[in-house]
Design a protein around this motif. Structure first.
Motif, mmCIF file in Angstrom:
data_model
loop_
_atom_site.group_PDB
_atom_site.id
_atom_site.type_symbol
_atom_site.label_atom_id
_atom_site.label_comp_id
_atom_site.label_asym_id
_atom_site.label_seq_id
_atom_site.Cartn_x
_atom_site.Cartn_y
_atom_site.Cartn_z
ATOM 1 N N GLY A 228 -37.368 -1.097 28.387
ATOM 2 C CA GLY A 228 -37.372 0.247 28.963
ATOM 3 C C GLY A 228 -37.815 1.310 27.977
ATOM 4 O O GLY A 228 -38.520 1.025 26.996
ATOM 5 N N ALA A 229 -37.410 2.538 28.226
ATOM 6 C CA ALA A 229 -37.796 3.670 27.379
ATOM 7 C C ALA A 229 -37.094 3.594 26.025
ATOM 8 O O ALA A 229 -35.965 3.092 25.916
ATOM 9 C CB ALA A 229 -37.457 4.978 28.080
ATOM 10 N N TRP A 230 -37.778 4.094 25.009
ATOM 11 C CA TRP A 230 -37.187 4.136 23.677
ATOM 12 C C TRP A 230 -36.205 5.299 23.588
ATOM 13 O O TRP A 230 -36.474 6.403 24.058
ATOM 14 C CB TRP A 230 -38.267 4.302 22.614
ATOM 15 C CG TRP A 230 -39.108 3.082 22.410
ATOM 16 C CD1 TRP A 230 -40.339 2.842 22.924
ATOM 17 C CD2 TRP A 230 -38.754 1.927 21.649
ATOM 18 N NE1 TRP A 230 -40.805 1.614 22.541
ATOM 19 C CE2 TRP A 230 -39.845 1.017 21.739
ATOM 20 C CE3 TRP A 230 -37.637 1.554 20.903
ATOM 21 C CZ2 TRP A 230 -39.840 -0.218 21.116
ATOM 22 C CZ3 TRP A 230 -37.646 0.319 20.269
ATOM 23 C CH2 TRP A 230 -38.720 -0.554 20.383
ATOM 24 N N ASN A 231 -35.052 5.060 22.939
ATOM 25 C CA ASN A 231 -34.020 6.060 22.736
ATOM 26 C C ASN A 231 -33.667 6.126 21.264
ATOM 27 O O ASN A 231 -33.794 5.136 20.528
ATOM 28 C CB ASN A 231 -32.760 5.715 23.539
ATOM 29 C CG ASN A 231 -33.029 5.652 25.027
ATOM 30 O OD1 ASN A 231 -33.155 6.669 25.679
ATOM 31 N ND2 ASN A 231 -33.137 4.429 25.569
ATOM 32 N N SER A 232 -33.202 7.271 20.818
ATOM 33 C CA SER A 232 -32.866 7.450 19.407
ATOM 34 C C SER A 232 -31.475 6.924 19.105
ATOM 35 O O SER A 232 -30.517 7.199 19.839
ATOM 36 C CB SER A 232 -32.942 8.925 19.019
ATOM 37 O OG SER A 232 -34.276 9.387 19.085
ATOM 38 N N ALA A 233 -31.387 6.168 17.995
ATOM 39 C CA ALA A 233 -30.084 5.763 17.480
ATOM 40 C C ALA A 233 -29.499 6.896 16.647
ATOM 41 O O ALA A 233 -30.171 7.891 16.355
ATOM 42 C CB ALA A 233 -30.230 4.492 16.651
ATOM 43 N N THR A 234 -28.243 6.731 16.230
ATOM 44 C CA THR A 234 -27.548 7.782 15.488
ATOM 45 C C THR A 234 -27.365 7.359 14.036
ATOM 46 O O THR A 234 -26.839 6.262 13.772
ATOM 47 C CB THR A 234 -26.177 8.064 16.110
ATOM 48 O OG1 THR A 234 -26.358 8.465 17.472
ATOM 49 C CG2 THR A 234 -25.449 9.161 15.352
ATOM 50 N N PRO A 235 -27.789 8.179 13.061
ATOM 51 C CA PRO A 235 -27.564 7.816 11.649
ATOM 52 C C PRO A 235 -26.078 7.860 11.319
ATOM 53 O O PRO A 235 -25.382 8.815 11.665
ATOM 54 C CB PRO A 235 -28.342 8.880 10.877
ATOM 55 C CG PRO A 235 -28.451 10.047 11.814
ATOM 56 C CD PRO A 235 -28.495 9.471 13.199
ATOM 57 N N THR A 236 -25.613 6.837 10.647
ATOM 58 C CA THR A 236 -24.191 6.756 10.315
ATOM 59 C C THR A 236 -23.753 7.895 9.409
ATOM 60 O O THR A 236 -22.645 8.423 9.548
ATOM 61 C CB THR A 236 -23.888 5.406 9.636
ATOM 62 O OG1 THR A 236 -24.256 4.346 10.535
ATOM 63 C CG2 THR A 236 -22.411 5.266 9.300
ATOM 64 N N ASP A 237 -24.629 8.311 8.488
ATOM 65 C CA ASP A 237 -24.256 9.379 7.547
ATOM 66 C C ASP A 237 -24.677 10.765 8.026
ATOM 67 O O ASP A 237 -24.606 11.729 7.276
ATOM 68 C CB ASP A 237 -24.845 9.098 6.169
ATOM 69 C CG ASP A 237 -26.373 9.076 6.174
ATOM 70 O OD1 ASP A 237 -26.972 9.296 7.245
ATOM 71 O OD2 ASP A 237 -26.978 8.830 5.106
ATOM 72 N N GLY A 238 -25.171 10.868 9.249
ATOM 73 C CA GLY A 238 -25.501 12.174 9.819
ATOM 74 C C GLY A 238 -26.962 12.555 9.774
ATOM 75 O O GLY A 238 -27.378 13.498 10.448
ATOM 76 N N ALA A 239 -27.773 11.845 8.979
ATOM 77 C CA ALA A 239 -29.195 12.197 8.902
ATOM 78 C C ALA A 239 -30.000 10.989 8.434
ATOM 79 O O ALA A 239 -29.557 10.235 7.553
ATOM 80 C CB ALA A 239 -29.414 13.364 7.944
ATOM 81 N N PHE A 240 -31.175 10.830 9.025
ATOM 82 C CA PHE A 240 -32.127 9.832 8.535
ATOM 83 C C PHE A 240 -32.975 10.489 7.450
ATOM 84 O O PHE A 240 -33.963 11.165 7.735
ATOM 85 C CB PHE A 240 -33.016 9.328 9.675
ATOM 86 C CG PHE A 240 -32.307 8.448 10.677
ATOM 87 C CD1 PHE A 240 -31.635 7.303 10.271
ATOM 88 C CD2 PHE A 240 -32.321 8.751 12.026
ATOM 89 C CE1 PHE A 240 -30.986 6.482 11.187
ATOM 90 C CE2 PHE A 240 -31.691 7.940 12.956
ATOM 91 C CZ PHE A 240 -31.006 6.800 12.533
ATOM 92 N N ASP A 241 -32.588 10.297 6.195
ATOM 93 C CA ASP A 241 -33.274 11.007 5.112
ATOM 94 C C ASP A 241 -33.323 10.212 3.814
ATOM 95 O O ASP A 241 -33.500 10.774 2.735
ATOM 96 C CB ASP A 241 -32.612 12.365 4.865
ATOM 97 C CG ASP A 241 -31.122 12.241 4.550
ATOM 98 O OD1 ASP A 241 -30.618 11.097 4.441
ATOM 99 O OD2 ASP A 241 -30.465 13.293 4.407
ATOM 100 N N SER A 242 -33.175 8.898 3.908
ATOM 101 C CA SER A 242 -33.293 8.053 2.724
ATOM 102 C C SER A 242 -34.019 6.774 3.116
ATOM 103 O O SER A 242 -34.312 6.550 4.296
ATOM 104 C CB SER A 242 -31.916 7.726 2.136
ATOM 105 O OG SER A 242 -31.218 6.812 2.976
ATOM 106 N N ASN A 243 -34.308 5.933 2.139
ATOM 107 C CA ASN A 243 -35.050 4.711 2.467
ATOM 108 C C ASN A 243 -34.139 3.532 2.808
ATOM 109 O O ASN A 243 -34.606 2.411 2.994
ATOM 110 C CB ASN A 243 -36.014 4.334 1.343
ATOM 111 C CG ASN A 243 -35.305 4.065 0.030
ATOM 112 O OD1 ASN A 243 -34.091 4.151 -0.066
ATOM 113 N ND2 ASN A 243 -36.082 3.762 -0.997
ATOM 114 N N ASN A 244 -32.851 3.788 2.927
ATOM 115 C CA ASN A 244 -31.899 2.762 3.354
ATOM 116 C C ASN A 244 -30.864 3.434 4.248
ATOM 117 O O ASN A 244 -30.007 4.161 3.761
ATOM 118 C CB ASN A 244 -31.244 2.105 2.149
ATOM 119 C CG ASN A 244 -30.402 0.909 2.539
ATOM 120 O OD1 ASN A 244 -30.314 0.545 3.719
ATOM 121 N ND2 ASN A 244 -29.762 0.291 1.553
ATOM 122 N N GLU A 245 -30.974 3.236 5.562
ATOM 123 C CA GLU A 245 -30.143 3.965 6.516
ATOM 124 C C GLU A 245 -29.390 3.003 7.443
ATOM 125 O O GLU A 245 -29.972 2.067 7.991
ATOM 126 C CB GLU A 245 -30.998 4.905 7.370
ATOM 127 C CG GLU A 245 -31.537 6.105 6.624
ATOM 128 C CD GLU A 245 -30.490 7.167 6.341
ATOM 129 O OE1 GLU A 245 -29.375 7.069 6.920
ATOM 130 O OE2 GLU A 245 -30.771 8.081 5.554
#
Length: 265
Positions: A228-245
């Protein structure tokens, strides 16, 4: 009685070395009048400007100093004691003591050939040459037009590169600027942890996983169910901003049966 009859004009010359060529250092010009065998040099005058008439008195040793950016025509003339004028001489002062202003452009993160737009101001004498070079980085950078102001570029290996643009003006002044070029042609690695227990009686299960990338930061993780349609997951630490998330996702209501969950980062 001795008398002097003088109908011969004096001579005058100059020793300005870089006449008509750009220079990037202060200069001194010396005017050399002479009236050998005549009534003697009485006055030397100069002016600045194309076709101007020399009208500014210049005292011995008849020197003019130049230490500012300029493009100036200097004309000069001598008169002897009985008023005979020399021919008007001239020289061209082209002085550029200011280095170009170089902006190599914005940093780039890409996996495809990119056009890098730079901005160089060499407005005094003009830009004589451009040179794009790699300063640091793991692979080879191929520049499309390495001797022009703007160029395309791509890398042979993933990694972060320092790229330099050097500009040299016609007077020999040089300046450079650098930009960061990140080449990342490798897909991120994403995984999802198995649901425990599986089978499960939760029709809206929460799943976890991780996404990693060697070169650049993870900026988003998406999932879809049964194509189906793509949906966004939730970053555990609050933001996707590093190379290991790490991330979590909670599905919409799932009917009983087998479902396929896909992840991409």
């Amino acid at each position: 009685i001795a008398i002097i009859i003088d109908n011969t004009a004096p001579l005058i010359s100059n020793n300005y070395g870089p006449d008509g060529t750009w220079t990037n250092s202060p200069q001194t010009a010396t005017l050399n009048p002479n009236d050998v065998g005549g009534s003697g040099v009485n006055v030397v005058r100069y002016c600045e400007g194309t076709s101007c008439t020399p009208n500014i008195d210049l005292a011995s040793p008849y020197q003019l100093n130049y230490n500012l950016d300029q493009y100036t025509i200097v004309r000069y003339q001598a008169w002897d004691s009985v008023g005979n004028p020399s021919l008007i001489g001239e020289y061209n002062v082209k002085m550029d003591l200011t280095a170009p202003i170089v902006d190599a452009g914005v940093n780039a993160i890409t996996r495809v050939l990119v056009a890098q737009n730079a901005n160089v101001d060499g407005s005094i004498s003009g830009v004589a040459s451009y040179s794009w070079t790699k300063v640091a980085g793991p692979g080879i950078i191929t520049f499309g037009t390495p001797t022009l102001e703007d160029t395309t570029m791509f890398a042979s290996l993933d990694g972060v590169y320092t790229i330099r643009l050097t500009a040299i003006d016609y007077a020999g002044n040089s300046a450079f600027d650098t930009m960061q070029f990140t080449w990342d042609a490798t897909e991120p690695n994403s995984n999802i942890n198995a649901l425990v227990p599986d089978p499960n009686n939760d029709n809206t299960p929460t799943l976890t996983g991780t996404a990693t990338d060697i070169t650049t930061n993870i900026t988003n993780v998406e999932y879809r169910i049964d194509g189906g349609a793509w949906n966004s997951a939730t970053p555990t630490d609050g933001a996707f901003d590093s190379n290991n998330e790490a991330y979590t996702l909670t599905t919409a209501f799932l009917t009983d049966g087998i479902h396929t969950i896909e992840i991409r980062a």
